[in-house]
Write a protein that holds these residues in place. Structure first.
Motif, short mmCIF file in Angstrom:
data_model
loop_
_atom_site.label_atom_id
_atom_site.label_comp_id
_atom_site.label_asym_id
_atom_site.label_seq_id
_atom_site.Cartn_x
_atom_site.Cartn_y
_atom_site.Cartn_z
N GLN A 237 24.06 19.96 33.65
CA GLN A 237 24.29 18.54 33.44
C GLN A 237 23.66 17.70 34.55
N THR B 248 19.28 18.50 34.32
CA THR B 248 18.50 18.49 33.10
C THR B 248 18.61 17.15 32.38
N ALA B 249 17.47 16.52 32.17
CA ALA B 249 17.46 15.28 31.40
C ALA B 249 17.88 15.57 29.96
N GLY B 250 18.69 14.69 29.40
CA GLY B 250 19.11 14.87 28.02
C GLY B 250 19.92 16.14 27.81
N GLU C 190 23.02 16.73 27.04
CA GLU C 190 23.88 16.82 25.85
C GLU C 190 23.10 17.33 24.65
N ASP C 191 21.90 16.76 24.48
CA ASP C 191 21.08 17.18 23.34
C ASP C 191 20.62 18.63 23.50
N PHE C 192 20.32 19.01 24.73
CA PHE C 192 19.89 20.38 24.96
C PHE C 192 20.99 21.36 24.53
N ASP D 285 12.95 18.67 32.61
CA ASP D 285 12.65 17.89 31.41
C ASP D 285 12.37 18.83 30.26
#
Length: 467
Positions: free
Chosen positions: A67, A70-72, A74-76, A105
């Motif tokens: 968390q 890593t960008a994004g 939640e989507d990952f 990213d």
RNA sequence: GCGCCUCUAGCUCAACGGCAGAGCAACGGACUCUUAAUCCGCAGGUUGGGGGUUCGAAUCCCCCGGGGCGCACCA
């Protein structure tokens, strides 16, 4: 859904990273930033951490997302099995020893809108595997392995033949007259020419015309089409190697075949001793050479050859449960006897030499017996792997053989050859002594990939369309 | 082409004359070192298609379709 990018700049494949960082210790982190891309095979989200197994064509590597980093994130964590992803981050090895890209990213490269089957048990239904090969390929490692082996096999074969001075050529697939083999063709139609054309059943006649033209060593690897039933060993379109060598006879080609096949075995399997479907096969040259007559005598305990009285051949065929046609001569009867009584018991490798002239309209008469031709079939793992002969070079005799074929065709033999005037004219320009060979590539793949079914050896085998 | 076998959820499989189910995937949620992660929840079906027998059919019978194997033909 957000639009997917047009390209992704990948820096490394999974396999290369595994090699480069083989000595990286558990729990160690590097500052080396890499970009990887591939398909998500497994996802293990766990709160504010997530792991995903990414596969590219070289292998697999783990993506490690947090968390914080890593960008994004939640989507990952919400990635589905089968999604394509590109990810950039530092190379690390987790405490549990898994080499990973610590994702900074990432970008979705394709969404899997359909699920690909059970993540543990995969897809085993043979029909699904063959109809949806794209699913089979990503789920079943063995399928990928077979296609890779096929690619290497063809490549090795090409390289070897080129090394021997053979020139690769391409000849027509659309034939005005189907020729070069005894088989039923597919018919198609050319609108502008207003004429029917046939998908080739063999490149043989064109290749020999190239020899007439001065190509002393030629080969072609390509698709041929035969309008016959499907079986575990037969696909209506299959890939054949054909080669022709001027100044050589069929014995030279027997040596070439045993060399090629044993070399392929060594390159692809690391040995010339194989197990095929659980049974041992010793491919080290030289292979046994035996005439058809010798093998029949061996298998049945009673001699038979092309000079055996026709009545006796008929009697023995009847005893073997075969129903010979009236029109068959001694040659066809002998071949039938061989196929019924002897061939099923052969395992090989063995060169079955010297076929009857009657069943070999393109092969040259045997120098010792005019009722035979100089022809052999290599039998390997109980299966015909190919066919070769000293080529018939005499235009008058070739015309006579064609006439006999035409008569057979008129008498109802759908597989008999038609007269090919272009080919006859070519022979009149002069074909030097030449030996020719055909080998079924798909059968070779079956042999080296240990496949019982030819469909497994072909990326998209012929299936009846679903309705 | 003929014979035998087979077809159940996206996948892998149960149920075999008596309420169509499970695991995985998908979907919603919990979880900071996972490895088929785990846990909670939710949803998912013309039982290949059609007809018949039966009080009742995924199950038995017939026809059709796909697939597998064998036979035939070939490489």
């Amino acid at each position: 859904m957000a639009e997917v990018p047009y390209r992704f700049e990948r820096t490394d494949e999974a396999r290369a990273l595994a090699d480069r960082y083989a000595s990286l210790e558990a729990g160690a982190e590097t500052d080396d930033e890499v970009s990887v891309a591939g398909r998500v095979m497994l996802v293990r989200p766990m709160g504010r951490l997530a792991f995903a197994t990414l596969r590219d064509s070289s292998g697999e590597i783990q993506l490690f997302a947090t968390q914080n980093e890593t960008a994004g994130f939640e989507d990952f964590s919400a990635l589905s099995l089968g999604d394509w992803v590109g990810a950039t981050g530092r190379v690390v090895r987790t405490r549990r020893r898994e080499l990973s890209v610590l994702v900074r990213d990432w970008v979705l490269l394709a969404k899997a809108r359909r699920s690909f089957g059970d993540k543990w048990r995969g897809v085993s239904d043979i029909e699904t595997r063959l109809r949806r090969r794209e699913v089979d390929l990503w789920v079943n490692e063995r399928t990928r392995g077979v296609l890779a082996l096929r690619s290497r096999l063809v490549s090795l074969l090409r390289r070897r033949l080129e090394g021997l001075g053979f020139v690769e050529v391409e000849t027509p697939m659309l034939h005005p007259i189907p020729g070069g083999a005894l088989a039923k063709p597919f018919v198609t139609h050319h609108n502008a020419l207003g004429t029917d054309l046939y998908l080739r059943i063999a490149p043989e006649l064109y290749l020999k015309r190239l020899v007439v033209g001065g190509c002393e060593k030629v080969f072609e690897i390509g698709r041929v089409f035969r309008n016959e039933g499907l079986s575990p060993r037969h696909n209506p379109e299959f890939t054949m190697l054909e080669l022709y060598q001027a100044y050589a006879d069929y014995r030279d080609l027997a040596e070439l075949v045993e060399d090629l096949v044993s070399e392929l075995s060594y390159e692809l399997r690391g040995s010339t001793r194989l197990l095929y479907q659980g049974r041992e096969l010793e491919l080290t040259p030289p292979w046994r050479r035996a005439t058809m007559a010798e093998l029949i005598a061996e298998a049945t305990g009673t001699p038979a050859d092309v000079h055996t009285p026709v009545e006796e051949l008929r009697r023995r065929l009847a005893a073997a449960g075969s129903e010979p046609l009236e029109a068959w001569g001694a040659g066809k009867l002998l071949l039938e006897l061989y196929e019924k009584t002897t061939e099923p018991g052969l395992w090989g490798p063995v060169f079955v030499m010297d076929f009857p002239a009657e069943v070999s309209p393109l092969a040259r008469r045997h120098r010792l017996d005019p009722d035979l031709v100089e022809r052999f079939e290599p039998v390997v793992a109980g299966r015909e792997l190919g066919n070769a002969f000293s080529e018939l070079v005499d235009p008058d005799e070739q015309r006579a053989r064609f006439d006999a074929q035409a008569a057979a065709h008129a008498a109802g033999d759908e597989e008999a050859m038609a007269i090919d005037e272009d080919f006859l004219r070519a022979l009149e320009y002069g074909l030097p002594p030449t030996a020719g060979l055909g080998i079924g590539i798909d059968r070779l793949v079956m042999l080296f990939a240990d496949l019982a079914n030819i469909r497994e050896a072909i990326a998209f085998p012929t299936l009846r369309p679903e309705r």
